[in-house]
Scaffold this motif. Structure first.
Motif, PDB file in Angstrom:
ATOM      1  N   LEU A 170       8.943  49.096 -22.326  1.00  0.00           N
ATOM      2  CA  LEU A 170       8.023  48.691 -21.263  1.00  0.00           C
ATOM      3  C   LEU A 170       7.627  47.227 -21.409  1.00  0.00           C
ATOM      4  O   LEU A 170       7.621  46.472 -20.428  1.00  0.00           O
ATOM      5  CB  LEU A 170       6.782  49.566 -21.288  1.00  0.00           C
ATOM      6  N   LEU A 171       7.297  46.812 -22.620  1.00  0.00           N
ATOM      7  CA  LEU A 171       6.898  45.422 -22.836  1.00  0.00           C
ATOM      8  C   LEU A 171       8.035  44.463 -22.492  1.00  0.00           C
ATOM      9  O   LEU A 171       7.804  43.413 -21.871  1.00  0.00           O
ATOM     10  CB  LEU A 171       6.448  45.223 -24.282  1.00  0.00           C
ATOM     11  N   SER A 206      -1.299  49.765 -27.580  1.00  0.00           N
ATOM     12  CA  SER A 206      -1.691  50.647 -26.481  1.00  0.00           C
ATOM     13  C   SER A 206      -0.533  51.489 -25.951  1.00  0.00           C
ATOM     14  O   SER A 206      -0.649  52.721 -25.861  1.00  0.00           O
ATOM     15  CB  SER A 206      -2.315  49.829 -25.357  1.00  0.00           C
ATOM     16  N   PRO A 207       0.639  50.900 -25.594  1.00  0.00           N
ATOM     17  CA  PRO A 207       1.731  51.749 -25.111  1.00  0.00           C
ATOM     18  C   PRO A 207       2.279  52.687 -26.178  1.00  0.00           C
ATOM     19  O   PRO A 207       2.712  53.797 -25.858  1.00  0.00           O
ATOM     20  CB  PRO A 207       2.788  50.738 -24.645  1.00  0.00           C
ATOM     21  N   ALA A 237       4.729  52.931 -12.418  1.00  0.00           N
ATOM     22  CA  ALA A 237       3.355  52.440 -12.302  1.00  0.00           C
ATOM     23  C   ALA A 237       3.165  51.079 -12.948  1.00  0.00           C
ATOM     24  O   ALA A 237       2.339  50.278 -12.489  1.00  0.00           O
ATOM     25  CB  ALA A 237       2.393  53.452 -12.921  1.00  0.00           C
ATOM     26  N   HIS A 238       3.931  50.790 -14.011  1.00  0.00           N
ATOM     27  CA  HIS A 238       3.694  49.560 -14.762  1.00  0.00           C
ATOM     28  C   HIS A 238       4.709  48.456 -14.470  1.00  0.00           C
ATOM     29  O   HIS A 238       4.384  47.277 -14.613  1.00  0.00           O
ATOM     30  CB  HIS A 238       3.689  49.855 -16.269  1.00  0.00           C
ATOM     31  N   ALA A 266      12.687  52.449 -12.038  1.00  0.00           N
ATOM     32  CA  ALA A 266      11.877  53.157 -13.035  1.00  0.00           C
ATOM     33  C   ALA A 266      12.682  54.259 -13.709  1.00  0.00           C
ATOM     34  O   ALA A 266      12.624  54.434 -14.933  1.00  0.00           O
ATOM     35  CB  ALA A 266      10.633  53.738 -12.369  1.00  0.00           C
ATOM     36  N   PHE A 267      13.459  55.005 -12.901  1.00  0.00           N
ATOM     37  CA  PHE A 267      14.287  56.072 -13.470  1.00  0.00           C
ATOM     38  C   PHE A 267      15.363  55.500 -14.394  1.00  0.00           C
ATOM     39  O   PHE A 267      15.627  56.062 -15.470  1.00  0.00           O
ATOM     40  CB  PHE A 267      14.942  56.865 -12.335  1.00  0.00           C
ATOM     41  N   THR A 268      15.957  54.391 -14.010  1.00  0.00           N
ATOM     42  CA  THR A 268      16.981  53.762 -14.840  1.00  0.00           C
ATOM     43  C   THR A 268      16.405  53.303 -16.173  1.00  0.00           C
ATOM     44  O   THR A 268      17.012  53.505 -17.234  1.00  0.00           O
ATOM     45  CB  THR A 268      17.605  52.567 -14.108  1.00  0.00           C
TER      46      THR A 268
END
Length: 223
Positions: free
Chosen positions: A119-120, A134-135, A189-190, A198-200
């Protein structure tokens, strides 16, 4: 004086252990049924002072560890053990409950670490101890239901009988679908680049985590 400190430590440990009977089911239910709520909850709690964090639920890393312990209990209940092999490392781990639990905790912690790092990177945020905290904590919450169901399914698949194999297969498929759906919603969302993106990202980092776990297991076996 030292004896009184030991008594107080035992009292605190006993109290904490008993409260798990209440807070573990509550934490598990909210992670599975309300993952969006648990995401907001984690962000809010990490903003509190250390002594006031996660007072009404189990803390994320502990929740993941307890889930692995419960999955191991399912394995013991089913009488499903790792089969003996000629590999010394696997045999050494299999005969020690502590070593086996520590290894599983290490391997399953790869999933929250990989997803949090992914995510980062997707958001272009520098990765350090502060930004990762946090994540990673959130991902420990999300990884725990996946860990307990996936580990329990492996125990069913190693058991004898077609019924156990069917149950194990259904559990494994369900855990994977739930985990991918939750991670996709989290990435959407992020990252905010559409559902397909997002799915990928979710499936890509999940596959990366699986590959890392397989690589770590192979290195440990060959060591």
């Amino acid at each position: 004086m030292d004896f009184l400190k030991i008594i107080r430590a035992v009292e605190e440990f006993l109290y904490e252990s008993v409260t798990w009977l209440l807070f573990y089911p509550r934490t598990f239910w909210r992670c599975v049924r309300h993952p969006d709520w648990i995401i907001a909850y984690t962000d809010r709690e990490l903003g509190e002072s250390p002594g006031e964090q996660f007072t009404d639920l189990i803390s994320p890393p502990l929740f993941l560890i307890l889930s692995i312990f419960i999955a191991h209990g399912v394995e013991l209940f089913l009488g499903s053990r790792l089969p003996p092999t000629t590999m010394r490392f696997i045999n050494d781990v299999a005969v020690s409950e502590q070593n086996l639990l520590a290894l599983r905790a290490l391997l399953f912690s790869v999933f929250p670490l990989t997803m949090a790092t992914g995510l980062l990177r997707s958001r272009g945020i520098p990765i350090d101890r502060e930004t990762l905290r946090s994540p990673f904590f959130l991902q420990c919450y999300l990884a725990a239901p996946f860990a307990i169901v996936a580990s329990s399914s492996a125990a069913f698949l190693r058991a004898h009988g077609p019924l156990y194999w069917i149950i194990g297969g259904v559990m494994l498929a369900t855990s994977l679908i739930w985990y991918v759906v939750v991670q996709t919603r989290w990435m959407y969302a992020h990252v905010g680049e559409g559902w397909w993106r997002a799915f990928t990202l979710a499936t890509g980092y999940l596959l990366l985590a699986v590959c890392l776990v397989a690589l770590m297991a192979t290195m440990l076996v060959m060591a």
